[in-house]
Write a protein that holds these residues in place. Sequence first.
Motif, PDB file in Angstrom:
ATOM      1  N   ASN A 389       0.770  -1.303   0.002  1.00 42.27           N
ATOM      2  CA  ASN A 389       0.053  -0.082  -0.048  1.00 42.27           C
ATOM      3  C   ASN A 389       0.912   1.420  -0.076  1.00 42.27           C
ATOM      4  N   GLY A 390       2.031   1.045  -0.234  1.00 42.89           N
ATOM      5  CA  GLY A 390       2.877   2.287  -0.526  1.00 42.89           C
ATOM      6  C   GLY A 390       3.431   2.934   0.989  1.00 42.89           C
ATOM      7  N   LEU A 391       3.578   2.065   2.041  1.00 45.40           N
ATOM      8  CA  LEU A 391       3.586   2.686   3.613  1.00 45.40           C
ATOM      9  C   LEU A 391       5.078   1.753   4.018  1.00 45.40           C
ATOM     10  N   ARG A 392       5.526   2.430   5.011  1.00 49.61           N
ATOM     11  CA  ARG A 392       6.773   1.848   5.525  1.00 49.61           C
ATOM     12  C   ARG A 392       6.518   1.616   7.209  1.00 49.61           C
ATOM     13  N   VAL A 393       7.286   0.625   7.498  1.00 50.55           N
ATOM     14  CA  VAL A 393       7.316   0.263   8.854  1.00 50.55           C
ATOM     15  C   VAL A 393       8.194   0.888   9.763  1.00 50.55           C
ATOM     16  N   GLU A 394       8.042   1.830  10.692  1.00 52.18           N
ATOM     17  CA  GLU A 394       8.994   2.376  11.589  1.00 52.18           C
ATOM     18  C   GLU A 394       9.772   1.493  12.372  1.00 52.18           C
ATOM     19  N   GLU A 395      11.014   1.669  12.448  1.00 51.69           N
ATOM     20  CA  GLU A 395      11.986   0.815  13.193  1.00 51.69           C
ATOM     21  C   GLU A 395      12.800   1.655  14.113  1.00 51.69           C
ATOM     22  N   PRO A 396      12.889   1.078  15.541  1.00 50.39           N
ATOM     23  CA  PRO A 396      12.564  -0.355  15.784  1.00 50.39           C
ATOM     24  C   PRO A 396      11.216  -0.683  15.997  1.00 50.39           C
ATOM     25  N   LEU A 397      10.670  -1.977  15.936  1.00 47.43           N
ATOM     26  CA  LEU A 397       9.272  -2.030  16.392  1.00 47.43           C
ATOM     27  C   LEU A 397       9.323  -2.052  18.016  1.00 47.43           C
ATOM     28  N   ILE A 398       8.055  -1.801  18.460  1.00 51.49           N
ATOM     29  CA  ILE A 398       7.751  -1.934  19.788  1.00 51.49           C
ATOM     30  C   ILE A 398       7.293  -3.288  20.216  1.00 51.49           C
ATOM     31  N   LYS A 421      -0.210  10.227   3.518  1.00 50.73           N
ATOM     32  CA  LYS A 421       0.734  10.402   2.553  1.00 50.73           C
ATOM     33  C   LYS A 421       1.396   8.873   2.209  1.00 50.73           C
ATOM     34  N   ALA A 422       1.799   8.640   1.101  1.00 45.82           N
ATOM     35  CA  ALA A 422       2.532   7.573   0.635  1.00 45.82           C
ATOM     36  C   ALA A 422       3.863   7.679   1.121  1.00 45.82           C
ATOM     37  N   ASN A 423       4.628   6.389   1.764  1.00 44.02           N
ATOM     38  CA  ASN A 423       5.759   6.348   2.164  1.00 44.02           C
ATOM     39  C   ASN A 423       5.784   6.811   3.743  1.00 44.02           C
ATOM     40  N   THR A 424       4.723   6.972   4.246  1.00 43.90           N
ATOM     41  CA  THR A 424       4.578   7.546   5.608  1.00 43.90           C
ATOM     42  C   THR A 424       5.063   6.127   6.553  1.00 43.90           C
ATOM     43  N   HIS A 425       5.621   6.259   7.665  1.00 45.78           N
ATOM     44  CA  HIS A 425       5.996   5.170   8.483  1.00 45.78           C
ATOM     45  C   HIS A 425       4.795   4.949   9.387  1.00 45.78           C
ATOM     46  N   ILE A 426       4.525   3.606   9.681  1.00 39.44           N
ATOM     47  CA  ILE A 426       3.755   3.213  10.518  1.00 39.44           C
ATOM     48  C   ILE A 426       4.367   2.564  11.685  1.00 39.44           C
ATOM     49  N   GLN A 427       4.101   2.832  13.003  1.00 45.71           N
ATOM     50  CA  GLN A 427       4.747   2.350  14.102  1.00 45.71           C
ATOM     51  C   GLN A 427       3.668   1.055  14.488  1.00 45.71           C
ATOM     52  N   LEU A 428       4.639  -0.132  14.668  1.00 48.62           N
ATOM     53  CA  LEU A 428       3.748  -1.391  14.866  1.00 48.62           C
ATOM     54  C   LEU A 428       4.338  -1.732  16.290  1.00 48.62           C
ATOM     55  N   THR A 429       3.280  -2.203  17.159  1.00 44.97           N
ATOM     56  CA  THR A 429       3.449  -2.905  18.521  1.00 44.97           C
ATOM     57  C   THR A 429       3.344  -4.520  18.232  1.00 44.97           C
ATOM     58  N   VAL A 430       4.488  -5.167  18.459  1.00 44.12           N
ATOM     59  CA  VAL A 430       4.463  -6.495  18.181  1.00 44.12           C
ATOM     60  C   VAL A 430       4.409  -7.286  19.587  1.00 44.12           C
ATOM     61  N   SER A 431       3.711  -8.335  19.454  1.00 43.19           N
ATOM     62  CA  SER A 431       3.983  -9.509  20.633  1.00 43.19           C
ATOM     63  C   SER A 431       5.299 -10.099  20.862  1.00 43.19           C
ATOM     64  N   ASP A 432       5.544 -10.281  22.155  1.00 42.00           N
ATOM     65  CA  ASP A 432       6.608 -10.955  22.500  1.00 42.00           C
ATOM     66  C   ASP A 432       6.206 -12.294  22.942  1.00 42.00           C
ATOM     67  N   GLY A 433       4.751 -12.508  23.064  1.00 41.57           N
ATOM     68  CA  GLY A 433       4.057 -13.720  23.516  1.00 41.57           C
ATOM     69  C   GLY A 433       4.017 -13.630  25.121  1.00 41.57           C
TER      70      GLY A 433
END
Length: 708
Positions: A389-398, A421-433
């Motif tokens: 979808n033309g977006l980026r993932v913000e690093e580092p992940l939470i 806007k295209a190329n916007t960074h999306i911050q993701l929160t990821v499970s560590d279990g």
Amino acid sequence: MIGHDLSGRYEILSRIGGGGMALVYKAHDVLLNRKVAVKVLRQQFVNDEEFIRRFRREAQSAAALSHPNVVSIYDVGQEDDTHYIVMEYVEGNNLNEMIQERAPLQADEAVRIAVQISDALDHAHSNHIIHRDIKPHNILIGNNGRVKVTDFGIARAVTSSTITQTGSVVGSVHYFSPEHAKGINTGEKSDLYSLGIVMYQMLTGRLPFLGESPISVALKHLQETFEDPRFVNPHIPQSVENIILKAMRKNPSERYASAHEMLLDLDTCLRPERLNEPKISFADFHDMEETRVMPAIRGDAGMSSTSAGRERPDPKAAIASDTGKWMEEEKKSQGWKKPVTIVGVTLLLLALLIAGFVWLLDKLDPEEVDVPYVVGLSIDEAYKELQENGLRVEEPLIREFSKDVPKDHVMDQNKKNMKVKANTHIQLTVSDGPELATVRNFVGQRFKTVKEELLGLGFTEDRILVTEEHSEEEADIILKQTPADGEQLDPEKDEIAFVVSLGRETVEMPDLVDESLSTARKMLSTLELVLDEEDVLYEPSYIHEKDKVISVDNFNAGDRVPKGSNITLRVSSGPPADAKKYTFTVKISPAVAGKSSEVRIDYSDATGENITGETRTITGTVDIPVTVVLAPDTVATVTVYRDNQFMDTREIRYEDLNGSGGPGLTIPGEETPPPSDGGGDEGQETAQAGVDEGNGETEGEGEGSGGE
């Protein structure tokens, strides 16, 4: 708070410290039976939701740290309006108290403390946690010399509403880094600057910057230099001063690159070849953002003739003035020549400029795209979806622990259900279990204590499996465990199994009293119990015959006794040496001649009271011998009953037994004619005590009762 049971688990014992944000209490964890420290948020902050949210989040982040130089965080909770953090209790003092009492410290002691602080910071920074409040008050020194850094992550929780609270900044402003004082984002190097100030204070006994207010101290961090440590304390080795100078550089790029680099420098700074190394030097650095005193900007129109007269001529102003005059003269000389051409060219250039600007905006302004909802997807799927979808993932992940979301799946995203806007960074929160518990070695510990610890970690009783077996270890000691030491388990899903000792196998202790010694040996041997010769204790007894068991010293009949146990017996050696046996005869006839009568003879002596010695049916006159045992200064009694009627009694005294014998008892029948005078002497002689069948000999030994 003192005396209060916080959440029904932590019994508050005493207050041990406090700061601008919280109070610290010593408490007893009644569940795990250990001392803990409980930090309680001050009441003035309980309504600041943003603070509470960050406070708990950062405390949980700090709980992820596991290092010998970091105070462990055990629990975070809330009871009504009371927010608290439960942490490891360190018996000792903090570094500030040590500095107040003993500074300046010896170089080797200060370096030893700084090494441990650096090690703790290195561990924290590698876990993306920045302390932001390194100061002696937050450094605990245990009684064993171990350094513990506390309050990790708490300083992050300070918001704009707390920065103005009295005491919340004053206690830390002396250890601020310049970037901290500016109010910009602080990083790992900010902690190293604060550590440099702590070292400066340990080795000199003073702070590098002092002021009348927190603002004045903060400005000194930005603008002023400090006295070299060796100028204050010449005993500081040059290598140690170099570490302080490098750590306290105002330009972060000139400090150590990491806490690990500083740790390596501290490890070697006291080696003999480094003690007198050259003093470290740095290139000149001018901070474009540093505070300066600038001259006021004044306009000519607003100046009085007096002030204008005092102004120094400005060459640039003079040039500008001359240029203006030249242009004015040139304009006058040209007049109104070619005005149409000039206006046309100007309009053309302006049109081209506007067209180019519109074209550039169209090229620079990217299109807007919908943000896909990737919560619940795996990391790889989320990356793919966003990139398509033309977006980026913000690093580092939470990354956060979660009981409900599988490991490496997205728990949250900062933008959703919107266009960006295209190329916007999306911050993701990821499970560590789920948060895993590291299994340590429980072998050799009591299962009861281990079980309480596991229940406190979140295990339930049905997932704590127990197998019991007999062993040489005492009961309740853990013999084996599965899984082994070092493995990680999910307390809410995984099982942990133990083999627990029942102690040695047991047998029931038999009743050995009045058994012969030989019989007792056989019974004990059959039960795998041990009877050594030295455990057979002989003693005299009036009651028990020789070689009969009197008692078992170390167990009672019916007790469960571990196999292989040693048994101690007390065995009779017979009556004491000064005991005397005495036998005499009871001559008795039936109540009615020719008819039968029931005769019972009871006696009391050293062997017992009211002993039935003889019971028989007689149809004629009989002689019944009775034997009693006497101890010194005692009296034995013999009582005769016929047809359940008392007939007569006789007492025998120990001191009367001189070997000459004594009279027996004669009990005639009711219808038996009385004997003649001559016959009386004969009857009396027949009943003479101690006479055996009329032979006139006194017995010294006999059976325990007559008639046997």
